[in-house]
Design an enzyme around this catalytic site. Structure first.
Site, PDB file in Angstrom:
ATOM      1  CB  SER A   1      -0.855  -0.022   1.273  1.00 56.09           C
ATOM      2  OG  SER A   1      -1.539   1.198   1.449  1.00 56.09           O
TER       3      SER A   1
ATOM      4  CE1 TYR B   1      -4.731  -2.047   4.808  1.00 52.79           C
ATOM      5  CE2 TYR B   1      -3.758   0.118   4.371  1.00 52.79           C
ATOM      6  CZ  TYR B   1      -4.296  -1.082   3.915  1.00 52.79           C
ATOM      7  OH  TYR B   1      -4.365  -1.311   2.554  1.00 52.79           O
TER       8      TYR B   1
HETATM    9  N1  LIG Z   1      -8.590  -0.320  -2.226  1.00 50.72           N
HETATM   10  C1  LIG Z   1      -7.442   0.347  -2.209  1.00 50.72           C
HETATM   11  O1  LIG Z   1      -7.373   1.526  -2.588  1.00 50.72           O
HETATM   12  C2  LIG Z   1      -6.185  -0.320  -1.728  1.00 50.72           C
HETATM   13  C3  LIG Z   1      -5.003   0.438  -1.688  1.00 50.72           C
HETATM   14  C4  LIG Z   1      -3.824  -0.168  -1.268  1.00 50.72           C
HETATM   15  C5  LIG Z   1      -3.831  -1.502  -0.935  1.00 50.72           C
HETATM   16  N2  LIG Z   1      -4.990  -2.227  -0.970  1.00 50.72           N
HETATM   17  C6  LIG Z   1      -4.934  -3.639  -0.587  1.00 50.72           C
HETATM   18  O2  LIG Z   1      -5.611  -4.404  -1.559  1.00 50.72           O
HETATM   19  C7  LIG Z   1      -6.090  -5.615  -0.958  1.00 50.72           C
HETATM   20  C8  LIG Z   1      -7.551  -5.806  -1.322  1.00 50.72           C
HETATM   21  O3  LIG Z   1      -8.303  -4.815  -0.645  1.00 50.72           O
HETATM   22  P1  LIG Z   1      -9.664  -4.205  -1.183  1.00 50.72           P
HETATM   23  O4  LIG Z   1      -9.479  -2.755  -1.249  1.00 50.72           O
HETATM   24  O5  LIG Z   1     -10.135  -4.937  -2.368  1.00 50.72           O
HETATM   25  O6  LIG Z   1     -10.596  -4.500   0.100  1.00 50.72           O
HETATM   26  P2  LIG Z   1     -11.913  -5.366   0.310  1.00 50.72           P
HETATM   27  O7  LIG Z   1     -12.894  -5.115  -0.757  1.00 50.72           O
HETATM   28  O8  LIG Z   1     -12.302  -5.118   1.733  1.00 50.72           O
HETATM   29  O9  LIG Z   1     -11.394  -6.870   0.123  1.00 50.72           O
HETATM   30  C9  LIG Z   1     -10.622  -7.492   1.089  1.00 50.72           C
HETATM   31  C10 LIG Z   1     -10.714  -8.983   0.890  1.00 50.72           C
HETATM   32  O10 LIG Z   1      -9.992  -9.608   1.982  1.00 50.72           O
HETATM   33  C11 LIG Z   1     -10.856 -10.511   2.654  1.00 50.72           C
HETATM   34  N3  LIG Z   1     -10.558 -10.636   4.070  1.00 50.72           N
HETATM   35  C12 LIG Z   1     -10.533  -9.662   5.008  1.00 50.72           C
HETATM   36  N4  LIG Z   1     -10.295 -10.200   6.213  1.00 50.72           N
HETATM   37  C13 LIG Z   1     -10.163 -11.533   6.035  1.00 50.72           C
HETATM   38  C14 LIG Z   1      -9.928 -12.632   6.911  1.00 50.72           C
HETATM   39  N5  LIG Z   1      -9.814 -12.484   8.228  1.00 50.72           N
HETATM   40  N6  LIG Z   1      -9.852 -13.875   6.386  1.00 50.72           N
HETATM   41  C15 LIG Z   1     -10.020 -14.064   5.058  1.00 50.72           C
HETATM   42  N7  LIG Z   1     -10.258 -13.075   4.189  1.00 50.72           N
HETATM   43  C16 LIG Z   1     -10.327 -11.813   4.671  1.00 50.72           C
HETATM   44  C17 LIG Z   1     -12.250  -9.919   2.452  1.00 50.72           C
HETATM   45  O11 LIG Z   1     -13.242 -10.889   2.739  1.00 50.72           O
HETATM   46  P3  LIG Z   1     -14.792 -10.428   2.960  1.00 50.72           P
HETATM   47  O12 LIG Z   1     -15.323 -10.312   1.563  1.00 50.72           O
HETATM   48  O13 LIG Z   1     -15.368 -11.552   3.735  1.00 50.72           O
HETATM   49  O14 LIG Z   1     -14.751  -9.141   3.703  1.00 50.72           O
HETATM   50  C18 LIG Z   1     -12.156  -9.513   0.991  1.00 50.72           C
HETATM   51  O15 LIG Z   1     -12.311 -10.630   0.152  1.00 50.72           O
HETATM   52  C19 LIG Z   1      -5.844  -5.461   0.538  1.00 50.72           C
HETATM   53  O16 LIG Z   1      -4.677  -6.161   0.916  1.00 50.72           O
HETATM   54  C20 LIG Z   1      -5.628  -3.974   0.714  1.00 50.72           C
HETATM   55  O17 LIG Z   1      -4.853  -3.665   1.832  1.00 50.72           O
HETATM   56  C21 LIG Z   1      -6.166  -1.663  -1.355  1.00 50.72           C
END
Ligand SMILES: NC(=O)c1ccc[n+]([C@@H]2O[C@H](COP(=O)([O-])OP(=O)(O)OC[C@H]3O[C@@H](n4cnc5c(N)ncnc54)[C@H](OP(=O)(O)O)[C@@H]3O)[C@@H](O)[C@H]2O)c1
Length: 270
Positions: free
Chosen positions: A136, A160
Site C-alpha cells: 500500500s 494497517y
Molecule cells: N482499495 C485500495 O485503494 C487499496 C489500496 C492499497 C492496498 N490495498 C490492498 O488491496 C487488498 C484488497 O483490498 P480491497 O481494497 O479490495 O478490500 P476489500 O474489498 O475489503 O477486500 C478485502 C478482501 O480480503 C478478505 N478478508 C478480510 N479479512 C479476512 C480474513 N480475516 N480472512 C479471510 N479473508 C479476509 C475480504 O473478505 P470479505 O469479503 O469476507 O470481507 C475480501 O475478500 C488489501 O490487501 C488492501 O490492503 C487496497
C-alpha cells in the site's frame, strides 16, 4: 499457457475483480474467502467469465493461523503445482481488532497469514512462479511491540500502515533467500483509494475504479515485465517500480521484522 492462480480475499473488491480478469483469460483461479456465502457468490460471478468448473473455492479465516495452515494443506493435497499466489486479503477497519491470542488482526491478516501461507505453498512453486504481495502507499515503521501484541495500537490506520510495511519488508527478505531458484516475490501497491469495501467503510468515499488494481495484479501475475522483478516494489500510483518506505530498503530492519514474524510462527515449523 493456463496457470493455476490462488487469490486470497477474492470474495470482494480488487481480489474479486482480479479473479474475473484472470478467469476470463482462461486461467484456473482458486478463490479464497472467509464467508461461505460470499465465496459462492464470487464463484458465480467468476463463472460468468469462464466455465465454472475451472474455479475452486477455499474457505479460511486468515485471522486464525490454524485455518491458514489448513488452507495450505488442502491446496497441497489438491494441487501439485501453483503458478501464482496473490496475497490480496487485507483488513483495516474492524469491530474486532484484537484476536483471541491478543494480536492486532491487521498484523495477523495482512502480515503473518500471508507469510505462513506463502511458506507452506512455496514447495508447489518453481522458478517461474510468482508471489504477489499486496502492499500500500500507507507504510509506517513497524512497532515490534505492536506486531507481537505486547502493546495495542488504538489507531486502526496506524496498525494497517505498519502491517503493510511489514509485508513489504518480508517480501524483500524472502526474495533474497529464495534467490533465482525460487519464485519471484513482488510487493505491489495496487493504487490508492480504489473504491472497495475497505476504502468505502474506512474513508466514507466512493473511491476510484477497482479495475485499476485488478489490472496491475493481472500484469504482476503474468506479464514479462515482472518476470525479473523479484524483491522489488511496484507503486501503481506512480505506474512503475519504485522505492518503498526507507525501512523496507534497510536490509537489517527487514531481517529483524522477518525474524520477529518467524519467531511468532515458530510453532508451525515453517
Ligand atoms: N482499495 C485500495 O485503494 C487499496 C489500496 C492499497 C492496498 N490495498 C490492498 O488491496 C487488498 C484488497 O483490498 P480491497 O481494497 O479490495 O478490500 P476489500 O474489498 O475489503 O477486500 C478485502 C478482501 O480480503 C478478505 N478478508 C478480510 N479479512 C479476512 C480474513 N480475516 N480472512 C479471510 N479473508 C479476509 C475480504 O473478505 P470479505 O469479503 O469476507 O470481507 C475480501 O475478500 C488489501 O490487501 C488492501 O490492503 C487496497
Amino acid at each position: 499457457m493456463r496457470k493455476t492462480i490462488l487469490i486470497t480475499g477474492s470474495t470482494d473488491g480488487i481480489g474479486l475483480a482480479t479473479a474475473r480478469l484472470l478467469a476470463a483469460q482462461g486461467h484456473q483461479v482458486l478463490l479464497h474467502g472467509r464467508s461461505e456465502s460470499k465465496l459462492a457468490d464470487a464463484q458465480k460471478l467468476v463463472a460468468e467469465a469462464q466455465d465454472g468448473s475451472q474455479t475452486e473455492c477455499y474457505l479460511a479465516d486468515l485471522s486464525n493461523l490454524e485455518e491458514v495452515m489448513n488452507l495450505a494443506q488442502t491446496i497441497r493435497e489438491k494441487h501439485e503445482v501453483l503458478d501464482v499466489l496473490i496475497n490480496n486479503a487485507g483488513i483495516c477497519r474492524t469491530s474486532t481488532p484484537i484476536t483471541p491470542d491478543g494480536l492486532d488482526v491487521r498484523f495477523v491478516v495482512n502480515t503473518l497469514a500471508p507469510y505462513l501461507l506463502t511458506k507452506q505453498l512455496i514447495p508447489l512453486m518453481n522458478a517461474s512462479g510468482r508471489i504477489i504481495n499486496l502492499s500500500s502507499a500507507a507504510q509506517s515503521p513497524v512497532d515490534n511491540k505492536a506486531l507481537t501484541g505486547q502493546t495495542h495500537l488504538t489507531d486502526e490506520f496506524a496498525a494497517y500502515a505498519q502491517s503493510k510495511l511489514a509485508i513489504t519488508m518480508w517480501s524483500r527478505t524472502l526474495a533474497e533467500s529464495l534467490g533465482e531458484a525460487g519464485p519471484v516475490v513482488i510487493a505491489v501497491n495496487p493504487g490508492s483509494m480504489l473504491g472497495s469495501k475497505m476504502v468505502q467503510e474506512g474513508f466514507g468515499v466512493a473511491g476510484g475504479d477497482i479495475g485499476i488494481g485488478a489490472e496491475i495484479l493481472t500484469r504482476a501475475a503474468l506479464s514479462d515485465e515482472f518476470a525479473d522483478a523479484t524483491g522489488r516494489y511496484f507503486d501503481n500510483d506512480a505506474g512503475r517500480f519504485s522505492s518503498p518506505h526507507l525501512d523496507a530498503q534497510d536490509p537489517e530492519k527487514c531481517r529483524r521484522v522477518e525474524q520477529t514474524v518467524e519467531s511468532m510462527l515458530a510453532k508451525f515449523s515453517l
